[in-house]
Write an enzyme that holds these catalytic residues in place. Sequence first.
Site, PDB file in Angstrom:
ATOM      1  N   GLY A 174       0.637  -1.456  -0.321  1.00 24.65           N
ATOM      2  CA  GLY A 174       0.049   0.146   0.458  1.00 24.65           C
ATOM      3  C   GLY A 174       0.610   0.970  -0.202  1.00 24.65           C
ATOM      4  N   GLN A 196      -1.522   7.873   1.228  1.00 27.79           N
ATOM      5  CA  GLN A 196      -2.053   8.806   1.463  1.00 27.79           C
ATOM      6  C   GLN A 196      -0.113   8.461   3.027  1.00 27.79           C
ATOM      7  OE1 GLN A 196      -4.282  10.224   5.193  1.00 27.79           O
ATOM      8  NE2 GLN A 196      -3.506  11.977   5.104  1.00 27.79           N
ATOM      9  N   ILE A 242      -0.440  -2.251  -5.979  1.00 29.74           N
ATOM     10  CA  ILE A 242      -1.584  -2.672  -7.200  1.00 29.74           C
ATOM     11  C   ILE A 242      -1.585  -1.934  -8.293  1.00 29.74           C
ATOM     12  CG2 ILE A 242      -2.622  -3.846  -4.973  1.00 29.74           C
ATOM     13  CD1 ILE A 242      -5.277  -2.061  -5.295  1.00 29.74           C
ATOM     14  N   TYR A 297     -15.069  -0.946   9.188  1.00 27.39           N
ATOM     15  CA  TYR A 297     -13.387  -0.405   9.570  1.00 27.39           C
ATOM     16  C   TYR A 297     -13.544  -0.788  10.952  1.00 27.39           C
ATOM     17  CZ  TYR A 297      -9.149   3.121   9.515  1.00 27.39           C
ATOM     18  OH  TYR A 297      -8.505   3.090   9.390  1.00 27.39           O
TER      19      TYR A 297
END
Length: 318
Positions: free
Chosen positions: A8, A12, A35, A143
């Site tokens: 990832g 951010q 990705i 989440y």
Amino acid sequence: MKHILIIGATGQIGSELTMELRRRYGNTNVVAGYIQGAEPKGELKESGPSAVVDVTNGEMIESVVKEHHIDTIYNLAALLSVVAESKPKLAWKIGIDGLWNVLEVAREQGCAVFTPSSIGSFGASTPHTLTPQDTVQRPRTMYGVTKVTTELLSDYYFNKYGVDTRAVRFPGIISNVTPPGGGTTDYAVDIYYSAVKGEKFVCPIKEGTLMDMMYMPDALNAAIMLMEADPTRLIHRNAFNIASMSFDPETIYHAIKKHVPAFEMVYDIDPLKQRIADSWPDSLDDTCAREEWGWKPAYDLESMTVDMLEKLREKLKK
Ligand SMILES: NC(=O)c1ccc[n+]([C@@H]2O[C@H](COP(=O)([O-])OP(=O)(O)OC[C@H]3O[C@@H](n4cnc5c(N)ncnc54)[C@H](O)[C@@H]3O)[C@@H](O)[C@H]2O)c1
């Protein structure tokens, strides 16, 4: 920590963490995992190795770890709070099935693993002020459910298999390089862009809603410091409360207005974001992080505001 993989790496946090790790450990020792559709660009692409790493594909993770002799994985793949509410199944697949893949590779290849948790791992029944390190965690967002599970699964791999798993619970992260990926605290980044562009800011979160926030340099430092900490001092592992500032929309607005007197803000509350924000703590107690590995933030709201405005004026040439 010599050979590092960031999964990832173009998000951010990842885009700045990768560059900071390259500065500290050498460009060639830090692999940016991404990705398709989220390829690294510019300095992130040019400065060091990168590889396609889909966290939902264990074999792909294993082959990159073997090829680059990876000993430490920063696993940042996740769907953030607002996005996860609209795609709960995918949030679980990336956050938890993905973490399982990472932990299995780490167990077999002897890697340390950092997988961030969040203030979103708490819920409405958690004490909201100075939320303790060890307390009730019953979130009602997908989440939050994935973040609590992340903490438990990471502890399980540490206790059962001795995998060196460590993490922090990040507050909302404020930064000026890569825009945030769809979280509840994004407003605290967007407000600076509006101020610098000379636009009126439309705030989606109600006046009086306190949330913990942190400037990116402190967040990067926390992650790296924790991964370098002496393991014999760590009583906790997954995951440490860390804190540096807590504010509501009015407070950040006035902090910016001090430097941009013409800046204006109005409210148009987003019910989903507000519901999530109301269930999160107002402020975290980070005593354990301070005592167990020497955590100490460098920025407060005023010093962050000065730096954010300067960096964004330069970036947007305003
Ligand atoms: N930014 C914050 O304010 C904040 C606060 C608390 C916790 N966190 C946590 O920190 C971590 C990183 O957050 P961020 O803000 O950089 O998020 P982000 O959305 O900006 O980045 C997430 C990254 O994951 C990648 N990704 C998505 N699906 C993937 C897959 N299947 N395989 C591999 N990579 C995939 C995306 O391409 C992206 O680069 C997340 O775990 C997040 O929950 C962030």
